[in-house]
Write an enzyme that holds these catalytic residues in place. Structure first.
Site, short mmCIF file in Angstrom:
data_model
loop_
_atom_site.label_atom_id
_atom_site.label_comp_id
_atom_site.label_asym_id
_atom_site.label_seq_id
_atom_site.Cartn_x
_atom_site.Cartn_y
_atom_site.Cartn_z
N HIS A 77 0.83 -1.21 0.00
CA HIS A 77 0.00 0.00 0.00
C HIS A 77 0.86 1.26 0.00
O HIS A 77 0.52 2.25 -0.67
CB HIS A 77 -0.94 0.01 1.20
CG HIS A 77 -1.88 -1.14 1.23
ND1 HIS A 77 -2.62 -1.50 2.34
CD2 HIS A 77 -2.23 -2.04 0.25
CE1 HIS A 77 -3.36 -2.56 2.06
NE2 HIS A 77 -3.14 -2.91 0.81
N HIS A 234 -9.73 -2.26 -4.47
CA HIS A 234 -8.57 -2.64 -3.66
C HIS A 234 -7.64 -3.57 -4.43
O HIS A 234 -6.41 -3.49 -4.26
CB HIS A 234 -8.99 -3.31 -2.36
CG HIS A 234 -7.80 -3.55 -1.48
ND1 HIS A 234 -7.25 -2.55 -0.69
CD2 HIS A 234 -7.00 -4.63 -1.31
CE1 HIS A 234 -6.19 -3.02 -0.08
NE2 HIS A 234 -6.02 -4.29 -0.43
N ASP A 238 -3.63 -2.98 -4.88
CA ASP A 238 -2.58 -3.99 -4.65
C ASP A 238 -1.74 -4.21 -5.90
O ASP A 238 -0.52 -4.36 -5.82
CB ASP A 238 -3.22 -5.32 -4.23
CG ASP A 238 -3.55 -5.38 -2.75
OD1 ASP A 238 -3.08 -4.51 -2.00
OD2 ASP A 238 -4.27 -6.31 -2.36
N HIS A 261 -1.15 -11.30 -5.02
CA HIS A 261 0.24 -10.87 -4.79
C HIS A 261 1.25 -11.83 -5.41
O HIS A 261 2.21 -11.39 -6.05
CB HIS A 261 0.51 -10.75 -3.29
CG HIS A 261 -0.25 -9.65 -2.63
ND1 HIS A 261 -0.16 -8.34 -3.03
CD2 HIS A 261 -1.09 -9.65 -1.55
CE1 HIS A 261 -0.92 -7.58 -2.25
NE2 HIS A 261 -1.50 -8.36 -1.36
#
Length: 307
Positions: A77, A234, A238, A261
């Site tokens: 973030h 969101h 990311d 991720h």
């Protein structure tokens, strides 16, 4: 476009997502061509970590940078905010082994860095520009990248949950759009998984204060959502953060499907390792506009527990 840094040092503290303990952060101005440098402070002294796709050593719940036995967790973030606000050079001092999760979004980091002020430096920004299309795929997961003068993301998610379902968003990255459209979007997870993780000593800092939590029927948080499509927003946040561990800022149009991720980092490693074929280093004003095609694919299940 000139390189930038911040005008003054700013500090904050908060809870670490992994440890559940108080952690501290200081962001300091840095000279031209320094880049983003993390400084880890603990009982063993002071060590330096530079973001790089190959220095990503953990992608469970969040993105963790590491070298040897030294790690700094939950960097995505903050990294996204630096990229979103076009800040090129800073030193980030971390005490406690991870960046504080704050409210689960990047909003606190936007406020912090805007409070610090942004200062131009006397050298042009250097960037990686895609020279031809590149696709990375593993089963249902894929990221397609193509040349584009800017940073655009087409992202679709699909969850078998009544409050999420299918959400699609096209996002063009600028300091203004980052602050208004994705920075406030919080991480999210499912109550059953959060309870399991915490019983097993993981995600000890996770709570309704720093995540959107869903049970089988809806959102548990009393205040509800900040956006109707906060979940896909969101995921874009990311993605920006995970791409920001590139040695230089990337320019391109990215169509993302089924990613998280781990897959984001695998894509970035493959792209940069084959950079001679797909990337050209340019100064910002050299970039030439390229028309990007629209996304026509959808993301499906398979996301991490905490997105």
């Amino acid at each position: 476009m000139q390189q930038t840094t911040i005008q003054k040092t700013v500090k904050c503290s908060g809870i670490g997502l992994h440890s559940g303990r108080r952690v501290e952060l200081a962001i300091r101005p840095a000279d031209v061509d320094t880049g983003i440098v993390f400084v880890l402070h603990d009982d063993n002294g002071t060590r330096f970590l530079t973001p790089n796709p190959n220095n990503v050593v953990g992608t469970g719940l969040a993105t963790t940078l590491g070298q040897g036995n030294d790690t700094i967790g939950t960097v995505e973030h903050l990294m996204a905010t630096l990229r979103g606000l076009n800040i090129d050079n800073v030193q980030i001092d971390v005490s406690g082994g991870e960046v504080p999760i704050m409210d689960g979004s990047a909003a606190s980091f936007v406020f912090l860095l805007k409070s610090a002020g942004i200062r131009k430096l006397g050298k042009p920004r250097r960037m990686f520009m895609l020279t031809k299309s590149f696709e990375y795929r593993d089963g249902e997961k894929s990221i397609k990248a193509r040349p584009y003068d800017g940073f655009r993301v087409d992202y679709t998610i699909e969850f078998d949950h009544p409050r999420i379902g299918t959400q699609t968003m096209r996002f063009e990255l600028t300091p203004e759009s980052f602050s208004a459209e994705v920075a406030k979007a919080r991480t999210f997870g499912f109550l059953r998984d959060v309870e399991y993780l915490q019983k097993n000593g993981l995600a000890l800092g996770g709570s309704l204060d720093n995540a959107v939590v869903l049970d089988e029927y809806g959102v548990v948080n009393g205040e509800g959502l900040r956006f109707e499509d906060e979940f896909v927003r969101h995921k874009i946040l990311d993605f920006i953060g995970d791409m920001s561990v590139s040695p230089l800022p990337l320019m391109g149009h990215f169509e993302v499907r089924c990613s998280g991720h781990a897959f984001n980092n695998a894509f970035l490693r493959e792209l940069t390792e084959n950079g001679a074929q797909y990337l050209r280093t340019v100064e910002a004003e050299e970039a030439v506009p390229v028309q990007a095609a629209a996304c026509q694919e959808q993301d499906v299940a398979g996301m991490p527990v905490l997105a």
